[in-house]
Design a protein around this motif. Structure first.
Motif, mmCIF file in Angstrom:
data_model
loop_
_atom_site.group_PDB
_atom_site.id
_atom_site.type_symbol
_atom_site.label_atom_id
_atom_site.label_comp_id
_atom_site.label_asym_id
_atom_site.label_seq_id
_atom_site.Cartn_x
_atom_site.Cartn_y
_atom_site.Cartn_z
ATOM 1 N N MET A 76 2.116 -19.186 -3.372
ATOM 2 C CA MET A 76 3.531 -18.839 -3.165
ATOM 3 C C MET A 76 3.687 -17.385 -2.722
ATOM 4 O O MET A 76 4.452 -17.084 -1.804
ATOM 5 C CB MET A 76 4.327 -19.049 -4.457
ATOM 6 N N THR A 77 2.953 -16.498 -3.351
ATOM 7 C CA THR A 77 3.042 -15.080 -3.014
ATOM 8 C C THR A 77 2.591 -14.845 -1.577
ATOM 9 O O THR A 77 3.227 -14.112 -0.824
ATOM 10 C CB THR A 77 2.201 -14.241 -3.991
ATOM 11 N N ALA A 78 1.501 -15.482 -1.199
ATOM 12 C CA ALA A 78 1.013 -15.335 0.173
ATOM 13 C C ALA A 78 2.010 -15.915 1.167
ATOM 14 O O ALA A 78 2.247 -15.334 2.228
ATOM 15 C CB ALA A 78 -0.344 -16.027 0.316
ATOM 16 N N ALA A 79 2.621 -17.038 0.824
ATOM 17 C CA ALA A 79 3.573 -17.682 1.744
ATOM 18 C C ALA A 79 4.865 -16.876 1.869
ATOM 19 O O ALA A 79 5.482 -16.855 2.936
ATOM 20 C CB ALA A 79 3.890 -19.089 1.257
ATOM 21 N N ASP A 106 11.604 -12.833 -4.001
ATOM 22 C CA ASP A 106 10.287 -13.475 -3.980
ATOM 23 C C ASP A 106 9.792 -13.765 -5.395
ATOM 24 O O ASP A 106 9.232 -14.834 -5.654
ATOM 25 C CB ASP A 106 9.285 -12.605 -3.232
ATOM 26 N N ALA A 107 10.012 -12.822 -6.318
ATOM 27 C CA ALA A 107 9.614 -13.042 -7.714
ATOM 28 C C ALA A 107 10.360 -14.234 -8.297
ATOM 29 O O ALA A 107 9.778 -15.072 -8.998
ATOM 30 C CB ALA A 107 9.881 -11.779 -8.542
ATOM 31 N N LEU A 108 11.649 -14.319 -7.977
ATOM 32 C CA LEU A 108 12.455 -15.445 -8.465
ATOM 33 C C LEU A 108 11.935 -16.765 -7.902
ATOM 34 O O LEU A 108 11.834 -17.762 -8.628
ATOM 35 C CB LEU A 108 13.929 -15.240 -8.097
ATOM 36 N N TRP A 109 11.567 -16.782 -6.621
ATOM 37 C CA TRP A 109 11.037 -18.006 -6.021
ATOM 38 C C TRP A 109 9.721 -18.434 -6.669
ATOM 39 O O TRP A 109 9.492 -19.620 -6.916
ATOM 40 C CB TRP A 109 10.846 -17.844 -4.510
ATOM 41 N N VAL A 110 8.854 -17.471 -6.938
ATOM 42 C CA VAL A 110 7.576 -17.801 -7.588
ATOM 43 C C VAL A 110 7.833 -18.390 -8.972
ATOM 44 O O VAL A 110 7.252 -19.421 -9.338
ATOM 45 C CB VAL A 110 6.656 -16.554 -7.663
ATOM 46 N N LEU A 111 8.720 -17.766 -9.728
ATOM 47 C CA LEU A 111 9.030 -18.252 -11.075
ATOM 48 C C LEU A 111 9.700 -19.624 -11.038
ATOM 49 O O LEU A 111 9.318 -20.542 -11.781
ATOM 50 C CB LEU A 111 9.906 -17.249 -11.807
ATOM 51 N N VAL A 159 3.452 -21.922 -16.250
ATOM 52 C CA VAL A 159 4.494 -20.901 -16.061
ATOM 53 C C VAL A 159 3.977 -19.534 -16.502
ATOM 54 O O VAL A 159 4.193 -18.527 -15.812
ATOM 55 C CB VAL A 159 5.782 -21.292 -16.815
ATOM 56 N N VAL A 160 3.268 -19.471 -17.609
ATOM 57 C CA VAL A 160 2.736 -18.197 -18.100
ATOM 58 C C VAL A 160 1.759 -17.596 -17.080
ATOM 59 O O VAL A 160 1.730 -16.376 -16.885
ATOM 60 C CB VAL A 160 2.062 -18.381 -19.474
ATOM 61 N N ALA A 161 0.990 -18.432 -16.411
ATOM 62 C CA ALA A 161 0.005 -17.942 -15.450
ATOM 63 C C ALA A 161 0.633 -17.243 -14.248
ATOM 64 O O ALA A 161 -0.008 -16.400 -13.628
ATOM 65 C CB ALA A 161 -0.878 -19.101 -14.979
ATOM 66 N N VAL A 162 1.889 -17.550 -13.927
ATOM 67 C CA VAL A 162 2.535 -16.889 -12.782
ATOM 68 C C VAL A 162 3.226 -15.587 -13.177
ATOM 69 O O VAL A 162 3.621 -14.816 -12.302
ATOM 70 C CB VAL A 162 3.541 -17.812 -12.051
ATOM 71 N N LEU A 163 3.372 -15.322 -14.475
ATOM 72 C CA LEU A 163 4.128 -14.148 -14.921
ATOM 73 C C LEU A 163 3.551 -12.809 -14.443
ATOM 74 O O LEU A 163 4.323 -11.928 -14.054
ATOM 75 C CB LEU A 163 4.306 -14.169 -16.432
ATOM 76 N N PRO A 164 2.220 -12.599 -14.436
ATOM 77 C CA PRO A 164 1.729 -11.327 -13.886
ATOM 78 C C PRO A 164 2.131 -11.126 -12.419
ATOM 79 O O PRO A 164 2.502 -10.019 -12.026
ATOM 80 C CB PRO A 164 0.209 -11.428 -14.042
ATOM 81 N N THR A 165 2.094 -12.173 -11.640
ATOM 82 C CA THR A 165 2.513 -12.081 -10.238
ATOM 83 C C THR A 165 3.993 -11.745 -10.155
ATOM 84 O O THR A 165 4.403 -10.889 -9.360
ATOM 85 C CB THR A 165 2.211 -13.409 -9.508
#
Length: 177
Positions: free
Chosen positions: A40-43, A56-61, A102-108
């Protein structure tokens, strides 16, 4: 007569190992979340577009929450279709069990949010997130292999194999840009 099924200390899993189904599921969901966050971050990091790290952070979450809900509900549907019958009150539990994703995406998400007050640029946040997620994939691979009773060389090979997923996302991001 020698035991037909000897137990070798080097292949037995230590206490709290990943051989338990719940630990295995958490690991699966965590890896899935890391790969999802990286992709998601790359896209979302499109060259030439104005940076909007908060969005972008909102979209990833939101994507992680939607993926977790969809994955949990898919388990409910599969149970309903199987011989196990109706899912009953476990519907919500199946969705909530996806928390490691969900927790795994929090650092990003946090890295992207750090670009909002201009602590760093969004490009820096994306690059660091991709690198961090790739290193985390390596660490999870090594940890899982060690918990399964493998030695350090085999565990590092397993970590490198897991890390390849992150490297593929980074390579794809570089090629698409």
């Amino acid at each position: 007569m020698p035991d037909a099924n000897p137990v070798h200390p080097e292949v037995t899993a230590p206490w709290g190992s990943l051989r338990s189904p719940s630990a295995e599921r958490r690991l699966f969901r965590g890896i899935y979340g890391l790969v999802l966050a990286s992709a998601m971050t790359a896209a979302l990091d499109v060259p030439g577009n104005e940076a909007n790290p908060g969005q972008d952070a909102l979209w990833v979450l939101l994507t992680a929450l939607a993926a977790g809900a969809a994955h949990g509900y898919a388990h409910v549907i599969a149970r309903r279709a199987s011989a196990e019958g109706a899912a009953g009150h476990s519907r919500l539990r199946a969705v909530l069990d996806e928390w490691p994703l969900v927790v795994a995406v929090l650092p990003t998400v946090l890295l992207l949010l750090g670009a909002v007050p201009k602590w760093w640029t969004e490009n820096t946040a994306v690059d660091v997130a991709l690198l961090l997620n790739t290193v985390a994939l390596f660490g999870l691979g090594v940890s899982a292999a060690r918990s399964a009773g493998l030695g350090w060389p085999a565990s590092c090979r397993a970590g490198c194999a897991d890390m390849l997923i992150g490297l593929l996302v980074i390579a794809a991001d570089a090629l698409i840009k």
